[in-house]
Design an enzyme around this catalytic site. Structure first.
Site, mmCIF file in Angstrom:
data_model
loop_
_atom_site.group_PDB
_atom_site.id
_atom_site.type_symbol
_atom_site.label_atom_id
_atom_site.label_comp_id
_atom_site.label_asym_id
_atom_site.label_seq_id
_atom_site.Cartn_x
_atom_site.Cartn_y
_atom_site.Cartn_z
ATOM 1 N N ARG A 238 26.147 -62.037 28.358
ATOM 2 C CA ARG A 238 24.975 -61.301 28.565
ATOM 3 C C ARG A 238 25.103 -60.214 29.580
ATOM 4 O O ARG A 238 26.217 -60.133 29.991
ATOM 5 C CB ARG A 238 23.678 -62.461 28.887
ATOM 6 C CG ARG A 238 24.212 -62.813 29.900
ATOM 7 C CD ARG A 238 23.131 -63.894 30.240
ATOM 8 N NE ARG A 238 23.709 -64.761 31.449
ATOM 9 C CZ ARG A 238 23.996 -64.206 32.444
ATOM 10 N NH1 ARG A 238 23.861 -62.856 32.778
ATOM 11 N NH2 ARG A 238 24.689 -65.045 33.193
ATOM 12 N N GLU B 286 27.028 -63.016 42.583
ATOM 13 C CA GLU B 286 28.025 -63.996 42.420
ATOM 14 C C GLU B 286 28.918 -63.884 41.399
ATOM 15 O O GLU B 286 30.222 -64.048 41.181
ATOM 16 C CB GLU B 286 27.593 -65.417 42.948
ATOM 17 C CG GLU B 286 27.019 -65.286 44.485
ATOM 18 C CD GLU B 286 26.706 -66.782 44.712
ATOM 19 O OE1 GLU B 286 27.116 -67.835 44.215
ATOM 20 O OE2 GLU B 286 26.257 -66.664 46.117
ATOM 21 N N GLU B 287 28.110 -63.830 40.033
ATOM 22 C CA GLU B 287 28.702 -63.846 38.871
ATOM 23 C C GLU B 287 29.808 -62.810 38.822
ATOM 24 O O GLU B 287 31.001 -63.038 38.149
ATOM 25 C CB GLU B 287 27.846 -63.974 37.668
ATOM 26 C CG GLU B 287 28.206 -63.926 36.431
ATOM 27 C CD GLU B 287 27.275 -63.865 35.411
ATOM 28 O OE1 GLU B 287 26.265 -64.526 35.535
ATOM 29 O OE2 GLU B 287 27.607 -63.315 34.250
ATOM 30 N N ARG B 288 29.739 -61.663 39.224
ATOM 31 C CA ARG B 288 30.533 -60.586 39.141
ATOM 32 C C ARG B 288 31.587 -60.677 39.935
ATOM 33 O O ARG B 288 32.859 -60.466 39.440
ATOM 34 C CB ARG B 288 29.885 -59.197 39.546
ATOM 35 C CG ARG B 288 28.891 -58.529 38.349
ATOM 36 C CD ARG B 288 28.272 -57.328 39.126
ATOM 37 N NE ARG B 288 26.979 -57.692 39.363
ATOM 38 C CZ ARG B 288 25.940 -56.941 40.053
ATOM 39 N NH1 ARG B 288 26.673 -55.717 40.823
ATOM 40 N NH2 ARG B 288 24.677 -57.205 40.189
#
Lengths: 452, 268
Positions: free
Chosen positions: A4, A306-308
């Protein structure tokens, strides 16, 4: 990286989020980490804990102490023994046994690196997540590390930070031990890059929420026990309100009215199960809410940061591995009477790619060091994510070419990475979303020029 | 020494209350690294190369930890001889379950006899009931340290152990020998060296990795232990193994015999 994407940079929460620090407001994205309190950002325990005097500090330019390296070593061994021997089978099956694998990985403690101690974690700072992501890159596929990343760094950070003690006990503790599998519900059929457009909604009925709508491209969805779901708890009366009408709720996947589609058929990341989820009058207690009503968007923006970085860390080792394997293959593959690697065009290309992987590593470590110190790194994290997507595509495409016919065969790892790595430019914020953010924060957007 | 031995025999009669195990740990180039010879042929390249604990030493540590889990051992001391960075390997041992560590810090090249003498000096300080080492290190493949230590201490030895159990206050050690298994019974204190099939080492868990940094590492110099690192060997040259060359087809048995005799020189 996830299936997503981020909201567009144009989705400025400035007006809508009066409580955010000015820097975050200026940045138009996410939260300022230092606002999140000490547990959230953590302190670099290796520099402040007197008992840690023996810890070997990171060498110049690096971010890992001897403990980070020990953790990486243990994770790499786990990957070599518990994941890699089964990858071919899982890729063919389109799914891996998440319950079984997470329980084993959880028993070693690695699902709880940054999670609160009372939920079974070690409350370490984010550098440890990055170290783990890098070590998981030892896997012979992208799908399983991604699924672990969803559990540790995409679906649970907001719960760990903002969830009540009760909701954490119910959903976080079993996710740290590996008894429960988590998934994240943000993207929808009509809301990928533009998260603010999502339409899944909850209305209140007594002590419950009644939820309708659905989520798309849900990683771990088939096996998940609960979803960290972003939904609207009130209609957005104006454009600005799309950032304040959202709430994060934990939804047990066995609740009546939750239905899961057959597994979606994907280009890559094939060992990871991806589904579409539909909610029809799904009733969950309001006590399953994470933090405050209306703050879901901010929480998600924080999770994205943080995901990146996690995504960039996870791509380093696979890229390095492909380049090295390609060099090894090209040094023994003979074409026109000499090894392929004897051609400068080939080895110069590989040398250049190797250099660029190190560039990305340097950028990542710098971003992570600043983030851990409490700085807002939205710009650097977006640059990391953009570079990861671009470079991963170039590395796998260039390397595959040098494998010739074998590169086109599914039996070689390079072709799997070619398919898996394509996701990095799409999931967790598409390249174009990253570019918009960089334009905006880097002073390259036309309206900013006008203002100055 | 005599008094010490006497003290020891008292200890192992009652070892169920206290059995101290010392484990030797060596920092070596990681098994997965492709070894490169230095251009000046003085040795192999170790700069910017991933280093790990010698895999056989991991098996030794694992065995000690299992003895502790079975409530046979009460304390595990990991010991290494090497540069400051060798602390990383002690940390690994501590994360696997050793209680504390001893680091003999030296940047000098050490031969098995040096390490055995240093281990002897530490044994005299610590009085372990059992010393477990890897059967050999994967860098120099010497396969000497355990045997030398046993000789220096005048302790029984069980080299290449593939199974170890405690029986009647002593050890029963199974060794893989040509044509079968050999089982030795020995008294404590003793030295054993671990073979590949003794056990399968665990991965360190996160809580244990974090606990390891609070465990104590005692440091000594070789001078403090009274051991002189006299070099008995001089390395003249380290070379890459010869490159494999392609084979050739022979036309007849006669030609084959001729090649075996005059080219390969394997028959007279």
């Amino acid at each position: 990286m996830m299936l997503r994407a981020l909201p567009p940079a144009s989705a400025s929460p400035t007006a809508a989020l009066p409580r955010m620090a000015t820097r975050a407001a200026r940045s138009g994205m996410g939260c300022v980490p230092s606002q999140m309190g000490p547990r959230l950002m953590g302190v670099r325990s290796f520099s402040t804990d007197p008992l840690a005097a023996e810890t070997l500090s990171p060498p110049p330019g690096e971010i890992y102490t001897s403990e980070h390296l020990a953790i990486q070593d243990s994770i790499r061994r786990f990957v070599q023994k518990e994941i890699n021997p089964h990858v071919d089978q899982w890729e063919a099956a389109g799914i891996f046994p998440a319950k079984d694998l997470f329980r084993k990985y959880g028993a070693l403690g690695f699902l709880g690196l940054t999670k609160p101690v009372e939920n079974g974690g070690q409350a370490l700072d984010f550098t440890y997540s990055v170290a783990a992501a890098e070590a998981l890159g030892e896997a012979d596929c992208g799908g399983v590390p991604m699924a672990i990343g969803v559990q540790t760094d995409m679906a649970t950070p907001a719960l760990a930070r903002f969830g009540s003690a009760d909701v954490r006990r119910q959903f976080l503790t079993p996710s740290v031990s590996g008894e429960m599998v988590a998934c994240l519900g943000v993207s929808e059929v009509g809301a990928g890059s533009d998260v603010a457009l999502l339409t899944t909604s909850a209305t209140k009925d007594g002590d419950d929420y009644v939820i309708n709508g659905g989520k798309m491209w849900t990683t771990n969805g088939e096996q998940a026990d609960w979803m960290c779901c972003l939904l609207n708890t009130s209609p957005a009366a104006s454009a600005a309100e799309v950032h304040t009408n959202k709430t994060m709720v934990c939804i047990p996947m066995d609740t009546r009215g939750v239905s899961v589609s057959p597994r979606l058929d994907k280009l890559g990341m094939r060992s990871s199960d991806t589904v579409q989820v539909t909610f029809e009058n799904v009733r969950v207690p309001q006590a399953f809410r994470i933090g405050d009503e209306g703050k879901g968007f901010i929480y998600q923006m924080h999770q994205f940061q943080e995901e990146r970085l996690f995504c960039a860390a996870g791509a380093l080792r696979p890229m390095q591995k492909i380049i090295d394997e390609t060099a090894a293959y090209c040094s023994q593959r003979q074409v026109f009477g000499k090894p392929v690697l004897a051609n400068q065009a080939v080895r110069f290309k590989l040398a250049e790619l190797k250099t660029e992987v190190e560039e990305l590593r340097a950028l990542l470590y710098r971003a992570v060091a600043k983030y851990t110190a409490g700085d807002d790194v939205t710009l650097l994290a977006s640059m990391c994510k953009l570079k990861t997507g671009r470079l991963a595509r170039r590395v796998s495409d260039s390397c595959l070419q040098y494998w010739g016919g074998m590169g086109y065969m599914n039996e070689t790892r390079v072709s799997r990475f070619y398919r898996d790595h394509r996701l990095f430019s799409i999931g967790g914020g598409a390249d174009e979303v990253m570019l918009e953010i960089i334009c905006k924060l880097g002073g390259l957007a036309p309206q900013m020029k006008g203002k100055k | 020494m005599i008094t010490r031995s006497a003290a020891h025999s008292r200890v192992h009669r009652t070892f169920s209350r206290h059995l101290k195990v010392m484990v030797g740990v060596k920092r070596v180039i990681d098994y997965a690294v492709k070894i490169r010879v230095k251009p000046d042929k003085s040795g192999v390249e170790t700069a910017n190369v991933k280093m790990s604990m010698n895999p056989f030493d991991e098996i030794a540590v694992e065995e000690a930890v299992r003895l502790k889990e079975k409530k046979v051992a009460t304390e595990i001391i990991a010991m290494t001889v090497g540069p400051t960075a060798a602390q990383e390997q002690l940390r690994t041992a501590l994360a696997m379950g050793a209680d504390r560590a001893v680091h003999v810090v030296t940047d000098a090249e050490t031969l098995p006899i040096h390490v055995a003498k240093l281990m002897k000096a530490v044994c005299e300080k610590e009085s372990p009931d059992l010393v477990i080492l890897g059967k050999q290190a994967i860098d120099d493949d010497s396969n000497q340290t355990g045997q030398m230590l046993a000789a220096l201490m005048d302790w029984p030895q069980g080299a290449f152990a593939s199974a170890v159990s405690i029986k009647d206050g002593g050890l029963e050690v199974t060794r893989e020998v040509d044509g079968g298994l050999e089982t030795l019974a020995m008294k404590l204190p003793a030295v054993i060296t671990a073979d590949l099939r003794l056990n399968e080492p665990r991965y360190a868990t996160l809580p244990n990795i974090m606990k390891a940094k609070k465990k104590k590492i005692d440091k000594f110099t070789t001078d403090e232990l009274g051991v002189e690192l006299k070099q008995h060997l001089k390395v003249l040259s380290v070379e890459d193994p010869p490159k494999r060359e392609g084979g050739a087809k022979v036309e007849s048995v006669d030609e084959l015999i001729d090649k075996l005799r005059n080219v390969a020189k394997v028959i007279d």
